[in-house]
Design a protein around this motif. Structure first.
Motif, PDB file in Angstrom:
ATOM      1  N   LEU A 209       0.826  -1.204   0.000  1.00 44.42           N
ATOM      2  CA  LEU A 209       0.000   0.000   0.000  1.00 44.42           C
ATOM      3  C   LEU A 209       0.865   1.261   0.000  1.00 44.42           C
ATOM      4  N   THR A 210       1.961   1.222   0.742  1.00 43.22           N
ATOM      5  CA  THR A 210       2.863   2.376   0.765  1.00 43.22           C
ATOM      6  C   THR A 210       3.374   2.689  -0.640  1.00 43.22           C
ATOM      7  N   ALA A 211       3.769   1.659  -1.361  1.00 41.05           N
ATOM      8  CA  ALA A 211       4.301   1.850  -2.710  1.00 41.05           C
ATOM      9  C   ALA A 211       3.236   2.306  -3.700  1.00 41.05           C
ATOM     10  N   ALA A 212       1.984   1.947  -3.454  1.00 35.97           N
ATOM     11  CA  ALA A 212       0.902   2.245  -4.402  1.00 35.97           C
ATOM     12  C   ALA A 212       0.077   3.474  -4.013  1.00 35.97           C
ATOM     13  N   ARG A 213       0.621   4.306  -3.132  1.00 32.58           N
ATOM     14  CA  ARG A 213      -0.137   5.453  -2.618  1.00 32.58           C
ATOM     15  C   ARG A 213      -0.730   6.319  -3.734  1.00 32.58           C
ATOM     16  N   ASP A 214       0.079   6.742  -4.669  1.00 29.16           N
ATOM     17  CA  ASP A 214      -0.398   7.660  -5.702  1.00 29.16           C
ATOM     18  C   ASP A 214      -1.490   7.024  -6.555  1.00 29.16           C
ATOM     19  N   GLU A 215      -1.299   5.766  -6.886  1.00 27.65           N
ATOM     20  CA  GLU A 215      -2.285   5.040  -7.693  1.00 27.65           C
ATOM     21  C   GLU A 215      -3.625   4.943  -6.966  1.00 27.65           C
ATOM     22  N   ILE A 216      -3.582   4.632  -5.682  1.00 25.00           N
ATOM     23  CA  ILE A 216      -4.815   4.467  -4.910  1.00 25.00           C
ATOM     24  C   ILE A 216      -5.522   5.804  -4.699  1.00 25.00           C
ATOM     25  N   LEU A 217      -4.762   6.846  -4.387  1.00 19.08           N
ATOM     26  CA  LEU A 217      -5.385   8.159  -4.188  1.00 19.08           C
ATOM     27  C   LEU A 217      -5.963   8.697  -5.488  1.00 19.08           C
ATOM     28  N   ALA A 218      -5.363   8.366  -6.628  1.00 19.78           N
ATOM     29  CA  ALA A 218      -5.934   8.767  -7.920  1.00 19.78           C
ATOM     30  C   ALA A 218      -7.268   8.069  -8.155  1.00 19.78           C
ATOM     31  N   ALA A 219      -7.334   6.785  -7.792  1.00 18.55           N
ATOM     32  CA  ALA A 219      -8.606   6.052  -7.905  1.00 18.55           C
ATOM     33  C   ALA A 219      -9.652   6.638  -6.968  1.00 18.55           C
ATOM     34  N   ASN A 220      -9.219   7.001  -5.751  1.00 18.54           N
ATOM     35  CA  ASN A 220     -10.126   7.606  -4.781  1.00 18.54           C
ATOM     36  C   ASN A 220     -10.654   8.946  -5.284  1.00 18.54           C
TER      37      ASN A 220
END
Length: 445
Positions: free
Chosen positions: A41-52
Motif C-alpha cells: 500500500l505504501t508503494a501504491a499510494r499515488d495510484e490508490i489516491l488517484a482512484a479515490n
C-alpha cells in the motif's frame, strides 16, 4: 485478497476453506502478511489516491444532485489530512499487538490426568458490508489476518474505484505470503447482499459499516449474528459545576473535529443553573466553527443576548437525530438524573459524556448510562479503536453480548474448550456409590 465476481455461495465456501488454513498459521506467518500489505500500500499510494479521486468526483456530483449525503462524501475521502497515514499505521499497530490466537484463559484439573483448558480461537468467516470508507478494506484485512479470521467484503458502489485499487495491491502482497488469497475476498458482483446474508452455514458474523438504514436492513434480513450499531447519537451533559474552559474545549472537539463520524456529539444537555454561566461561551465557541444550534425554549432564551449565533427552534425529533453535520440539539435539564433518563431513552447506546467537577455525580452518571462508552470530562471522539490502543477497529458495537464499543482483535475472537485425558469416560463420575468425584482444581495459567 481475491477480487472476485464469483457467486456469493462460491465466495463463502472459498472463505470457509481458507479460514481453516488461516487458523493454523503461526503468528510469524500472519505478521509477515501484514508487513507485506503495508509495504504494498505504501508503494501504491499515488495510484490508490488517484482512484479515490475518481470516486470523490462522482460522489460530489451525486451529493450536488441530492442523491448522496455530504457525510458519506466526507467518509469517502482518503486524502483527508492524516487519513492515509492513519490507515497505514493501523496495519503495523495491529501487526505489533500480542497474538490473540491460542491464548489460554482458564485451566482446570477435572481429575488426575484429565485437564480442561479454555483457549481463544478465531470466529471463522466475517462478512463486512460497508458504504464509502475505503480504508475499511485495509483495516479489516489487517484485523482479520492477525486474528486468524477469513473475511468477505462488500462495498458500496460510491467507493468502487478505491476499493478495487486497494484490493489489487493487497491481493498481490498476499501472493508472497503463507496466507491463502481466499482468506480475504472483495465481492464485486452487484446486488448480492441478500444472497450473502442467507449464507449462515458458511458466514459466522456480519459487520455492517454505514448508514443506520444499511445496518437496520442487515439486522432485519439475516440469521447470522450482526455486530455493529445503527446510530451514533452521542450526548454530553453539561453540569453547572464544570470548568468553563474544559467544557468549551471538550464540546467543540466532540462536535466539530469530524462531524460526519459516528462518535461526534449530536445532543447537548445543559443543567438549568448552567444556562447563564456556561452555555453562552460554549455557544460562542461552537458558532465560530459554523455550528447551528437547535435550542429548546429555555436554552434559546439564555442565549438571547449572545451575538453571532445560528439558532433554530428545536423540535422533539431533533433529540432523536444523528445529524452528522454541524448541527447540534440543545436541551435544558434539571440535573444529572434527568440527563441520565434522557440519554437512556433517546440515545443510541454509543458514547455519552458528563462534564462536571463533582466526582460523585460523575461516577453515578457513568454507572447509570447504558452505553458502550461513558466518559467524564473527555471528548466523545475518543471512542475509536486506534485511540483505545487496539491498532484499528472493524467498527463500533452497541451490542449487549460478545463485544461492545470499538471492536479490535479481542472482539474477533471466541474460544473453545480442550480436554486432555487418558481414556476416561463420563460414566465413571458422579455422586452415586462407586463413582469418582471431580477435583475441579483451578490450575495456574
Amino acid at each position: 485478497m481475491s477480487l472476485t465476481n464469483a457467486s456469493p455461495l462460491d465466495a463463502a465456501q472459498s472463505a470457509k476453506s481458507a479460514s481453516h488454513i488461516l487458523a493454523t498459521l503461526s503468528e510469524a506467518d500472519r505478521n509477515d502478511a501484514l508487513t507485506a500489505i503495508h509495504a504494498g500500500l505504501t508503494a501504491a499510494r499515488d495510484e490508490i489516491l488517484a482512484a479515490n479521486a475518481k470516486d470523490l468526483d462522482l460522489a460530489r456530483q451525486a451529493a450536488a444532485d441530492g442523491k448522496l449525503s455530504q457525510s458519506l462524501v466526507s467518509r469517502l475521502d482518503l486524502g483527508k489530512p492524516g487519513k492515509w497515514e492513519d490507515m497505514l499505521k493501523g496495519i503495523l499497530d495491529v501487526r505489533d499487538l500480542e497474538d490473540p490466537v491460542g491464548r489460554v484463559t482458564l485451566r482446570t484439573r477435572l481429575d488426575e490426568g484429565l485437564d480442561l483448558e479454555r483457549v481463544t480461537c478465531p470466529i471463522g468467516v466475517l462478512l463486512i458490508i460497508f458504504e464509502a470508507r475505503p480504508e475499511v478494506i485495509a483495516n479489516i484485512a489487517a484485523l482479520a489476518i492477525k486474528s486468524g479470521n477469513a473475511a468477505i467484503l462488500k462495498g458500496g458502489k460510491e467507493s468502487t474505484e478505491s476499493f478495487v485499487a486497494i484490493s489489487r495491491v493487497i491481493s498481490s502482497a498476499l501472493e508472497k505470503t503463507a496466507v491463502p488469497n481466499g482468506a480475504i475476498q472483495l465481492v464485486t458482483t452487484r446486488d448480492v447482499i441478500p444472497q450473502l446474508l442467507a449464507l449462515d452455514k458458511y458466514i459466522d458474523l456480519v459487520i455492517p459499516r454505514g448508514s443506520n438504514e444499511l445496518v437496520r436492513y442487515i439486522k432485519d434480513n439475516t440469521k447470522i449474528p450482526v455486530l455493529g450499531h445503527a446510530d451514533g447519537l452521542c450526548s454530553i451533559y453539561l453540569d453547572a459545576s464544570a470548568d468553563q474552559s474544559l467544557a468549551v474545549d471538550v464540546i467543540v472537539d466532540s462536535k466539530t473535529n469530524y462531524p460526519a463520524a459516528c462518535n461526534s456529539l449530536e445532543t447537548l444537555l445543559v443543567q438549568e443553573s448552567a444556562l447563564p454561566t456556561l452555555l453562552p461561551p460554549v455557544a460562542t465557541a461552537l458558532a465560530t466553527k459554523g455550528v447551528e444550534l437547535r435550542c429548546d425554549p429555555a436554552s434559546k432564551e439564555a442565549l438571547a443576548g449572545t451575538p453571532n449565533l445560528k439558532i433554530v427552534d428545536a423540535t422533539e425529533e431533533d433529540f432523536n437525530t444523528e445529524f452528522l453535520t454541524l448541527t447540534l440539539a440543545v436541551k435544558t435539564v434539571s440535573g444529572p438524573g434527568e440527563a441520565i433518563a434522557h440519554i437512556n431513552s433517546h440515545g443510541s447506546h454509543h458514547t455519552d459524556v458528563i462534564l462536571t467537577s463533582n466526582q460523585q455525580d460523575a461516577e453515578k452518571f457513568m454507572n447509570a448510562i447504558d452505553s458502550a462508552g461513558v466518559y467524564h470530562n473527555a471528548s466523545t471522539r475518543f471512542a475509536d479503536g486506534t485511540r483505545y490502543g487496539f491498532g484499528t477497529e472493524v467498527g463500533i458495537s452497541t451490542n449487549k453480548i460478545h463485544s461492545r464499543g470499538p471492536v479490535g482483535l479481542e472482539g474477533l475472537m471466541i474460544y473453545k474448550y480442550k480436554i486432555r485425558g487418558r481414556g476416561q469416560v463420563s460414566a465413571t463420575y458422579g455422586e452415586g456409590e462407586g463413582k469418582k468425584r471431580y477435583l475441579h482444581e483451578r490450575l495456574p495459567l
